[in-house]
Design a protein around this motif. Structure first.
Motif, mmCIF file in Angstrom:
data_model
loop_
_atom_site.group_PDB
_atom_site.id
_atom_site.type_symbol
_atom_site.label_atom_id
_atom_site.label_comp_id
_atom_site.label_asym_id
_atom_site.label_seq_id
_atom_site.Cartn_x
_atom_site.Cartn_y
_atom_site.Cartn_z
ATOM 1 N N ALA A 45 -38.744 -15.325 16.495
ATOM 2 C CA ALA A 45 -39.479 -14.087 16.751
ATOM 3 C C ALA A 45 -39.242 -13.606 18.173
ATOM 4 C CB ALA A 45 -40.975 -14.296 16.517
ATOM 5 N N TRP A 46 -39.542 -12.348 18.352
ATOM 6 C CA TRP A 46 -39.570 -11.743 19.679
ATOM 7 C C TRP A 46 -41.009 -11.306 19.970
ATOM 8 C CZ3 TRP A 46 -35.546 -11.660 23.069
ATOM 9 C CH2 TRP A 46 -34.266 -11.908 22.563
ATOM 10 N N PHE A 47 -41.453 -11.606 21.171
ATOM 11 C CA PHE A 47 -42.727 -11.142 21.685
ATOM 12 C C PHE A 47 -42.444 -10.394 22.985
ATOM 13 C CE2 PHE A 47 -45.926 -13.423 19.118
ATOM 14 C CZ PHE A 47 -45.111 -14.316 18.446
ATOM 15 N N ARG A 48 -43.427 -9.649 23.457
ATOM 16 C CA ARG A 48 -43.267 -8.975 24.743
ATOM 17 C C ARG A 48 -44.600 -8.966 25.484
ATOM 18 N NH1 ARG A 48 -42.212 -2.725 22.647
ATOM 19 N NH2 ARG A 48 -44.359 -2.292 21.955
ATOM 20 N N GLN A 49 -44.500 -8.870 26.791
ATOM 21 C CA GLN A 49 -45.700 -8.800 27.620
ATOM 22 C C GLN A 49 -45.468 -7.793 28.733
ATOM 23 O OE1 GLN A 49 -47.100 -12.544 29.245
ATOM 24 N NE2 GLN A 49 -49.155 -11.726 29.452
ATOM 25 N N ALA A 50 -46.294 -6.760 28.720
ATOM 26 C CA ALA A 50 -46.257 -5.740 29.760
ATOM 27 C C ALA A 50 -47.209 -6.134 30.885
ATOM 28 C CB ALA A 50 -46.636 -4.392 29.183
ATOM 29 N N PRO A 51 -46.995 -5.625 32.087
ATOM 30 C CA PRO A 51 -47.882 -5.970 33.207
ATOM 31 C C PRO A 51 -49.343 -5.645 32.890
ATOM 32 C CG PRO A 51 -45.935 -4.836 34.010
ATOM 33 C CD PRO A 51 -45.882 -4.753 32.510
ATOM 34 N N GLY A 52 -50.193 -6.616 33.119
ATOM 35 C CA GLY A 52 -51.611 -6.419 32.911
ATOM 36 C C GLY A 52 -52.059 -6.443 31.463
ATOM 37 N N LYS A 53 -51.126 -6.753 30.546
ATOM 38 C CA LYS A 53 -51.468 -6.783 29.127
ATOM 39 C C LYS A 53 -51.189 -8.160 28.550
ATOM 40 C CE LYS A 53 -50.730 -1.868 28.173
ATOM 41 N NZ LYS A 53 -50.081 -0.890 27.266
ATOM 42 N N GLU A 54 -51.786 -8.411 27.397
ATOM 43 C CA GLU A 54 -51.539 -9.664 26.719
ATOM 44 C C GLU A 54 -50.174 -9.626 26.021
ATOM 45 O OE1 GLU A 54 -56.140 -10.989 25.681
ATOM 46 O OE2 GLU A 54 -54.720 -10.582 24.064
ATOM 47 N N ARG A 55 -49.645 -10.811 25.806
ATOM 48 C CA ARG A 55 -48.393 -10.910 25.052
ATOM 49 C C ARG A 55 -48.620 -10.430 23.626
ATOM 50 N NH1 ARG A 55 -46.016 -16.727 25.254
ATOM 51 N NH2 ARG A 55 -47.912 -17.095 24.013
ATOM 52 N N GLU A 56 -47.663 -9.673 23.105
ATOM 53 C CA GLU A 56 -47.814 -9.141 21.756
ATOM 54 C C GLU A 56 -46.564 -9.399 20.919
ATOM 55 O OE1 GLU A 56 -48.328 -4.903 21.670
ATOM 56 O OE2 GLU A 56 -46.423 -4.500 22.668
ATOM 57 N N PHE A 57 -46.797 -9.508 19.639
ATOM 58 C CA PHE A 57 -45.732 -9.713 18.670
ATOM 59 C C PHE A 57 -44.879 -8.452 18.557
ATOM 60 C CE2 PHE A 57 -43.622 -10.979 14.871
ATOM 61 C CZ PHE A 57 -43.631 -9.883 14.009
ATOM 62 N N VAL A 58 -43.568 -8.637 18.419
ATOM 63 C CA VAL A 58 -42.647 -7.526 18.235
ATOM 64 C C VAL A 58 -41.966 -7.598 16.868
ATOM 65 C CG1 VAL A 58 -40.567 -6.391 19.083
ATOM 66 C CG2 VAL A 58 -42.228 -7.313 20.711
ATOM 67 N N ALA A 59 -41.289 -8.727 16.603
ATOM 68 C CA ALA A 59 -40.535 -8.858 15.358
ATOM 69 C C ALA A 59 -40.296 -10.326 15.063
ATOM 70 C CB ALA A 59 -39.205 -8.118 15.445
ATOM 71 N N ALA A 60 -40.127 -10.645 13.779
ATOM 72 C CA ALA A 60 -39.861 -12.016 13.370
ATOM 73 C C ALA A 60 -38.866 -12.024 12.229
ATOM 74 C CB ALA A 60 -41.151 -12.715 12.960
#
Length: 126
Positions: A35-50
């Motif tokens: 899977a790919w996750f992402r985390q933007a500044p000041g935000k929680e890590r979020e799911f992108v794709a699996a």
């Protein structure tokens, strides 16, 4: 655990494209859902794709559906994230992850992943 290394991040204008890669130099990735996750500044890590271990099943977050494509080449021990139509809100550090268990379907839960890469920065300018 599996050692994962991401690459392909960078700076791109809105509407542009990038392709991220995630490779393992050691153990094979072919038996793990990825899977790919992402985390933007000041935000929680979020799911992108699996993607399932076989590559037959994929799953996407609503925010990227239709724009991003996850794929894998088990012969090259590599997983990809093709990102088209990039938006400023896609700016984040992108992480790839390998599931803890083998031969499973795609999952969105970060707790299901036991191996993580170091991340690659994607910046989309408006």
């Amino acid at each position: 655990q599996v050692q994962l290394v991401e690459s392909g991040g960078g700076l791109v204008q809105a509407g542009g494209s990038l392709r991220l890669s995630c490779a393992s130099s050691g153990r094979t990735l072919s038996i793990y859902s990825m899977a790919w996750f992402r985390q933007a500044p000041g935000k929680e890590r979020e799911f992108v794709a699996a993607i399932s271990w076989s590559g037959r099943t994929t799953d996407y977050a609503d925010s990227v559906k239709g724009r991003f494509t996850i794929s894998r080449d088990n012969a090259k021990n590599t997983v990809y994230l093709q990102m088209n139509g990039l938006r400023p809100e896609d700016t984040a550090v992108y992480y790839c992850a390998a599931a803890s268990l083998v031969y499973t379907g795609p999952t969105r839960k970060s707790a299901d992943f036991g191996s993580w890469g170091q991340g690659t920065q994607v910046t989309v300018s408006s």
